[in-house]
Design a protein around this motif. Structure first.
Motif, PDB file in Angstrom:
ATOM      1  N   LYS A 158      -2.668   2.161  10.630  1.00 14.79           N
ATOM      2  CA  LYS A 158      -1.936   1.129  11.369  1.00 14.79           C
ATOM      3  C   LYS A 158      -2.299  -0.258  10.859  1.00 14.79           C
ATOM      4  O   LYS A 158      -1.431  -1.136  10.730  1.00 14.79           O
ATOM      5  N   VAL A 193       0.066   3.767  15.041  1.00 19.94           N
ATOM      6  CA  VAL A 193       0.710   3.921  13.739  1.00 19.94           C
ATOM      7  C   VAL A 193       2.219   3.771  13.887  1.00 19.94           C
ATOM      8  O   VAL A 193       2.891   3.133  13.069  1.00 19.94           O
ATOM      9  N   THR A 196       3.192   0.042  14.482  1.00 20.77           N
ATOM     10  CA  THR A 196       3.065  -0.782  13.283  1.00 20.77           C
ATOM     11  C   THR A 196       4.033  -0.308  12.210  1.00 20.77           C
ATOM     12  O   THR A 196       4.581  -1.113  11.463  1.00 20.77           O
TER      13      THR A 196
ATOM     14  N   GLN B 124      -0.939  -4.376  17.069  1.00 18.95           N
ATOM     15  CA  GLN B 124      -1.495  -3.278  16.294  1.00 18.95           C
ATOM     16  C   GLN B 124      -1.684  -2.022  17.134  1.00 18.95           C
ATOM     17  O   GLN B 124      -1.602  -0.914  16.634  1.00 18.95           O
TER      18      GLN B 124
END
Lengths: 878, 154
Positions: A158, A193, A196, B124
C-alpha cells in the motif's frame, strides 16, 4: 541514550520554551539551543545526533531556521539502526522539501533502504520518497517502487502504491510501467492495498489515456463488483464508521468509476445499478454517509446520461440543501453548480433557497451561493433576482461587497430588458457600492447613457440626486460629473421629464457646485478630478452666467502639484481666455458613442459573462451614430493636411477626451479600427496624453501593424521624435510601457482576457553575452490574475554551466511560485536548454504590470558566476 | 489530494505541520499565519470549509486544537472531515485520551502516526487497528534497540 525517555533534554527544552513569557525570552532559549546543536554538529557528535535532530524539528515548528541540521538527517538515515533511520527520515521530511539540492544526496540511501531486509525500514523509505521525492529521484527509484508493489507484506504494497502516485505525478512518462501492477492491486482483499490501489489507478487515468482505456476495458466490472460487495458487506468492526463499512473505500471506488464512466456509454451502463443502490440505500444521518452520497451524486452527474439516476441525484441535492448542517448545505451548493450543466430546470426549482444562502452568515456559503445564483439568472427572472441582490448589497459585509457588486453588474449588463432599467440598476449599484465597481463597467454605463438620447435628462437628474447623498462613491461621482458636463442644460431646464420623476429644481450654479465638490474633495482621485475639469470646461459654455466662476476654479488648479491637472488647467484657461471663438464648438456635446464598437473593443476584456455575446445581450438600439470627429478636427484646423480622413469611432473619442483610456481593447484581429489620427490631433491640442492602445492581439504581426498605425500619424503631427522606434515583437509592449509611464496614472484600464487566454508573444527576458532567458506566457482559463511562465535558458558560451540556479523576486503585489528546473546543468553553445516553470499571480491585475528581479548563478569551469537583472518589459496586461 | 496538514492551537500555536506539496520555508510560515487568522476567527456554527487561494481548507476543532487539511477544489470535503476524525481517533487510542500536551511533548509520535495514515497526500489505511499495530511494532523495535544499546554500554 534514548532521546525521548524521561529526563532527556528534548523534554527539558520543550519545557523551557513553554515557560517563556515573552517572544524575546523564547528567542533567547532557542538561540542557545541552536548554538549547542551547531557545536555538536561541528564536533560530529554521534551519541546525541538523534536527540538534536528531534529538538531541531520542534524548533522548526516554532518557525525558526533550521537548515543547518539538514545534513544531520542524511547522516542518521545512512546509519544502520532502525531508531536512527526513523528519526532521520522524519527530519528529512520536515526540514527539507523537494526543492533543496541536499535531497539529491539521499537518493543512494533511499535505494539501499528500499532493498532492506527489514520491512519497516523499507516502509520508512517509501514514506519519505512518497512525501518529498523530486522528479530526478522519481526517475532513479521508480524501478524499486514498482517491484515493491508486489512485496509479500500488504503494508508495504500500500505504501508503494501511494509512492507510485507521487512518481507518476512528477514524471508522467513513467505511468505506463505502473499500469499492470496497479491493475493487479485492484483484486486484493486488504483494504489498505485496495484503497491505495484504486487511488493509484485514478491518478494513472489522469496522466495517461492509455491507462484509462486499459482500466475501462479490464477493470470496470471488477470495480463494480468490489463496490457491491463493500456496500452489501455485513457489519465489519475494523472498518465501520457510523454503520457503514469503510466509507473511504466507497468514495475512492465511486471516484474511479466516475472517471471510467465519463464519455463511455458501456462503462456507464455497467455501473448504473450499483450507483442507484448506493444513492438509495446509504444512510444519510451521519457525515460518512453524506460523504458517500455526495461522491455518488457527482459520479451520476458525470457519467453518461441516465435520466432516472439523475433525478435521484438532484433529489439528494435538494435534501442536502434543506439540511440544517452548514457543511451539507455547502456541498449541496457546490454540487448544484455542476448540476446546472446537466439539468438547469431542476436547479431552478431551488432558487428561493439558494437566494437565502447568499444572505447566510457564513462567508463560505455566501460565496458558493452567489456563484450559483449567477448561473441561475436568465431573461425571465433577472428583475426580481437583481432586486434581491441589490437590496442585499446594502447590508452585506464589506468583504463580500466586491464579489457581489461584480456579479450584479455583470448580470444587469447581460440580461437587461430595457435601457431605463439598466440605468436605474447601475445607479443603485454605484450609489451603494461605487467603490467596488470596475472601470469597464462604468465606462459601459456611459456608453449606454450616451445612446439613450431620450433618457439624458432623466439620467443626469437621477445622478445629480444620487451624488448629493453618496459623495464617497468614486465611480458614481465620475459618471455624474461626466453627465453633468454633457447634459448640464437638461439638468437645469428639466428637459425630457418622465412621468415617474419627482420634480427637482437645480440652478446653473448648483450644477457647478456639484462639479466643484468633485474637484475639491480630498478623496477624489486623479481621474475624477480630471473628468471634473473637463466637465467644468463644458459647463462654461453651457452656462455663460457661471463662466467667470468656472474660470476661477480652473485657475485655482493651475498650480496643482499633479502635472496632468496643472497642464489641463493651464490649457483650459487658455481656451477660455484666448479662444472664445472656438470654445462652444470645442465643447459641444459628445457624439453618441458607438455601442457596437465599444462592446467590440470590450469583447474578450470582460468577465466570462458577456464573452459569448458581444453587444447582443443588451438589445438596445444604437442612437444616431454619426462620425462627428471630422467637424471637430476641422474646427481646430490643425495641420489638417497631414490628417488622414478621420474614421475614429465614438468610443475612441470618449476615451480620448476623457483622457482616460476607456478600454484599450485589443481590436479583434480582422476588424481592427483604422488609425484615428483625427482624434489624435484634438487630443494633442488638449494635451490629454495620447495612449497607444495597448495591444493584446493574438499575433505579433497584428501588434506591430496596428500599433504603428496608431503611432505613426501622431509622431508626424507633433514631431515626437522620442517615440520609441518599433522593432519586432518583444519591444512593442515595452515601448507601450514607457509611454504609459509618461502618462502617469492614466494607464489603460484593466484588460482582462478571453476565457481561454490570448496568446502572448514570447519574450527575451534577459540576455547577456553568456546567457539568454526566454519567457513564454500562458494563462489558465478563468484565472486572469495568474500567468504561467515557462522560462527557457540557453547557454551562449562554449562552456558547460553546472549548478545552474535561477532565482526571482517580485514586489508585494505579486506572488511567485517557482517549480523545480528541468535540470541544473546547461550544455554549452546552445546545445540544449533548461526550462523552468514559474507561476505569477498579480493581485493588482489590470492595474499594475508584472515586474521581476532575477538572479542566475552557475559554475563555469568551476568558477562561480552570478548574473542579475530586472525584467520590466512584460506584456502590459499580465 | 491533501496538500498539507496543519494542527494549530486556539492561541495560534503550531502543533504539527506536514507538507505534501512543495512550499518553501517562507511560504510555509506565511500560509500558517494566513490560515490560522482565517480559521481561528470563524464562529462555531459555520461550516468547516474555507475557500483559500483556489483551494479548500477543511478544518475541525477538537478541544483547543484545530485540525486543518488543504485540498483541491474538486475533492470531497465531507470525506476529509472523516479522515481528520479518523486521525484523531487513532491519536486518542495511541495516547489513551489524547490531550494537547501529549502532542507537544510527543510531537514526533503524532508525525509517525500521520505517516502511517497518509502518504503523498492520500489516505493509506482505513483500519485504525492496523495503523496502531504498525506504529506499536516500530516503537517496539526502537525500544529493543535502546535496551540493547544501554546493556551493551552498561
Amino acid at each position: 541514550m534514548n532521546p525521548f525517555s524521561s529526563g532527556t533534554r528534548l523534554r527539558d527544552m520543550i519545557r523551557a520554551i513553554r515557560a517563556c513569557k515573552t517572544a524575546a525570552e523564547e528567542r533567547a532559549v532557542v538561540r542557545k539551543e541552536c548554538a549547542a546543536i551547531r557545536a555538536a554538529i561541528n564536533e560530529n557528535d554521534q551519541d546525541y545526533r538523534h536527540r538534536n535532530l528531534a529538538k531541531l524539528m520542534f524548533i522548526q515548528m516554532l518557525g525558526y531556521p533550521t537548515h543547518f541540521g539538514q545534513m544531520e538527517c542524511l547522516k542518521l538515515i545512512a546509519s544502520s539502526g532502525f531508531p536512527e533511520k526513523r528519526i532521520g527520515y522524519l527530519g528529512l521530511m520536515l526540514l527539507l522539501d523537494e526543492r533543496q539540492e541536499v535531497l539529491m544526496l539521499v537518493t543512494n540511501s533511499l535505494k539501499q533502504d528500499l532493498n532492506h531486509s527489514n520491512q519497516y525500514i523499507v516502509g520508512l523509505a517509501l514514506c519519505a520518497l512518497g512525501n518529498i521525492c523530486s522528479a530526478e529521484m522519481a526517475r532513479d527509484l521508480a524501478p524499486e517502487v514498482e517491484r515493491l508493489l508486489q512485496f509479500r507484506d500488504p503494508n508495504i504494497r500500500k505504501k508503494a502504491a501511494l509512492c507510485s502516485i507521487r512518481i507518476i505525478k512528477k514524471v508522467p512518462d513513467l505511468a505506463e510501467n505502473f499500469i499492470n501492477p496497479a491493475a493487479s492491486l485492484l483484486k486484493e482483499k486488504h483494504h489498505g492495498v485496495l484503497i491505495t490501489g484504486v487511488q493509484l489507478c485514478t491518478d494513472l487515468c489522469k496522466v495517461s489515456s492509455e491507462a484509462l482505456e486499459y482500466f475501462r476495458k479490464k477493470c470496470t466490472d471488477g470495480l463494480v463488483k468490489t463496490l457491491r460487495d463493500i456496500a452489501n458487506s455485513p457489519y465489519a468492526p475494523e472498518y465501520d464508521i457510523a454503520g457503514i463499512t469503510d466509507p473511504f473505500l466507497h468514495i475512492r471506488l465511486l471516484k474511479l468509476l466516475r472517471i471510467l464512466g465519463q464519455g463511455d456509454a458501456d462503462a456507464s451502463d455497467c455501473m448504473n445499478d450499483i450507483l442507484a443502490q448506493v444513492a438509495t440505500k446509504t444512510e444519510s444521518n451521519k457525515n460518512a454517509g453524506n460523504a458517500i452520497l455526495y461522491e455518488c451524486v457527482e459520479t451520476i452527474m458525470s457519467i453518461e446520461d441516465n435520466g432516472g439516476l439523475r433525478v435521484l441525484a438532484i433529489n439528494i441535492l435538494g435534501r442536502f440543501l434543506s439540511n440544517r448542517d452548514n457543511n451539507i448545505r455547502y456541498v449541496a451548493l457546490n454540487m448544484l453548480m455542476k448540476a446546472m450543466m446537466v439539468d438547469a430546470q431542476a436547479v431552478q426549482r431551488h432558487r428561493a433557497t439558494i437566494l437565502e444562502c447568499v444572505k447566510d452568515s457564513d462567508a463560505s456559503i455566501q460565496k458558493r451561493a452567489l456563484e450559483l445564483v449567477y448561473l441561475l439568472v436568465n431573461e425571465n427572472n433577472v428583475k426580481p433576482l437583481t432586486k434581491e441582490l441589490i437590496e442585499y448589497l446594502e447590508v452585506s459585509d464589506q468583504e463580500f461587497k466586491g464579489d457581489l457588486t461584480a456579479k450584479i453588474c455583470s448580470l444587469v449588463e447581460k440580461f437587461s430588458p430595457e435601457k431605463i432599467w439598466y440605468i436605474d440598476q447601475m445607479l443603485k449599484v454605484l450609489s451603494e457600492a461605487g467603490n467596488f465597481v470596475k472601470d469597464e463597467v462604468w465606462h459601459a454605463l456611459i456608453v449606454v447613457i450616451s445612446n439613450a438620447t431620450d433618457l439624458h435628462g432623466y439620467t443626469v437628474r437621477a445622478l445629480y440626486r444620487a451624488v448629493q447623498t453618496s459623495t464617497e462613491q468614486e465611480t458614481l461621482v465620475r459618471v455624474a460629473v461626466w453627465c453633468i458636463g454633457e447634459y448640464g442644460d437638461m439638468l437645469v431646464n428639466d428637459v425630457g421629464m418622465l412621468d415617474i420623476e419627482d420634480p427637482i429644481t437645480v440652478t446653473e450654479s448648483d450644477a457647478v457646485d456639484a462639479t466643484e465638490v468633485a474637484i475639491k474633495r480630498h478623496s477624489s482621485d486623479l481621474t475624477t478630478k480630471a473628468m471634473a475639469l473637463i466637465a467644468l470646461l463644458k459647463l462654461s459654455s453651457r452656462f455663460p452666467s457661471c463662466s467667470e466662476r468656472i474660470r476661477d476654479i480652473i485657475v485655482q488648479n493651475k498650480g496643482n502639484l499633479v502635472l496632468e491637472l496643472q497642464q489641463r488647467s493651464i490649457e483650459f484657461n487658455c481656451i477660455l481666455q484666448k479662444h472664445q471663438n472656438i470654445r462652444s464648438a470645442l465643447v459641444e456635446r459628445m457624439p453618441v458613442l458607438d455601442e457596437a464598437t465599444f462592446s467590440g473593443r470590450r469583447a474578450g476584456s470582460l468577465p466570462a459573462a458577456v464573452s459569448t455575446s458581444t453587444g447582443a445581450p443588451r438589445n438596445l438600439p444604437n442612437g444616431i451614430a454619426k462620425p462627428a470627429a471630422a467637424p471637430i478636427a476641422d474646427l481646430l484646423d490643425l495641420s489638417s493636411d497631414d490628417v488622414p480622413a478621420p474614421s475614429s469611432s465614438g468610443g475612441d473619442f470618449l476615451q480620448d477626451l476623457l483622457g482616460v483610456d476607456l478600454s484599450p481593447a485589443s481590436a479583434p484581429s480582422g476588424t481592427s479600427q483604422p488609425p484615428k489620427a483625427g482624434t489624435d490631433v484634438l487630443l494633442d491640442l488638449l494635451s490629454l496624453g495620447t495612449l497607444p492602445p495597448a495591444q493584446s492581439s493574438s499575433s505579433t504581426s497584428d501588434i506591430l501593424s496596428s500599433s504603428q498605425d496608431n503611432k505613426a500619424p501622431l509622431a508626424n503631427l507633433n514631431g515626437l521624435s522620442s517615440l520609441p522606434s518599433l522593432s519586432p515583437n518583444a519591444t512593442s509592449p515595452a515601448s507601450a510601457a514607457s509611454m504609459m509611464d509618461l502618462l502617469d496614472g492614466f494607464g489603460p484600464s484593466p484588460q482582462n482576457h478571453e476565457e481561454n487566454g490570448p496568446a502572448y508573444p514570447s519574450l527575451v527576458a534577459y540576455e547577456s553575452s553568456s546567457l539568454r532567458m526566454t519567457f513564454n506566457f500562458s494563462k489558465q482559463p478563468g484565472n486572469p490574475q495568474t500567468t504561467l511562465i515557462q522560462a527557457t535558458f540557453t547557454n551562449l558560451s562554449p562552456n558547460v554551466y553546472n549548478d545552474f540556479l535561477f532565482q526571482a523576486a517580485v514586489p508585494k503585489f505579486l506572488q511567485l511560485h517557482l517549480d523545480p528546473a528541468s535540470s541544473n546543468t546547461l550544455p554549452a553553445s546552445g546545445n540544449g536548454s533548461i526550462t523552468q516553470n514559474l507561476k505569477v499571480t498579480n493581485s493588482q491585475h489590470g492595474k499594475k504590470s508584472l515586474v521581476m528581479r532575477i538572479r542566475i548563478a552557475y559554475k563555469m569551469k568551476n568558477k562561480e558566476v552570478l548574473e542579475e537583472g530586472q525584467i520590466s518589459n512584460f506584456p502590459r496586461d499580465l | 489530494m491533501i496538500h498539507f496538514v496543519l494542527l494549530v492551537s486556539r492561541q495560534g500555536k503550531v502543533r504539527l505541520t506536514k507538507w505534501y506539496s512543495p512550499y518553501s520555508q517562507k511560504e510555509r510560515s506565511k500560509v500558517i499565519r494566513e490560515l490560522s487568522g482565517i480559521i481561528l476567527s470563524r464562529g462555531p456554527k459555520l461550516c468547516n470549509f474555507v475557500e483559500w487561494r483556489g483551494f479548500k481548507v477543511v478544518y475541525k476543532r477538537y478541544a483547543g486544537l484545530y485540525f486543518c487539511m488543504c485540498i483541491n477544489q474538486d475533492d470531497n470535503e465531507l470525506e476529509i472531515l472523516d479522515i481528520i476524525h479518523h486521525y484523531v481517533e487513532i491519536l486518542d487510542r495511541y495516547f489513551g485520551s489524547v490531550c494537547e500536551l501529549d502532542l507537544i511533548f510527543n510531537f514526533h509520535k503524532a508525525y509517525y502516526i500521520l505517516d502511517e495514515l497518509l502518504i503523498a497526500g492520500e489516505l493509506q489505511e482505513s483500519s485504525k487497528r492496523t495503523v496502531l499495530r504498525l506504529v506499536d511494532a516500530q516503537d517496539c523495535i526502537v525500544e529493543i534497540a535502546h535496551q540493547q544499546a544501554s546493556s551493551g554500554i552498561g
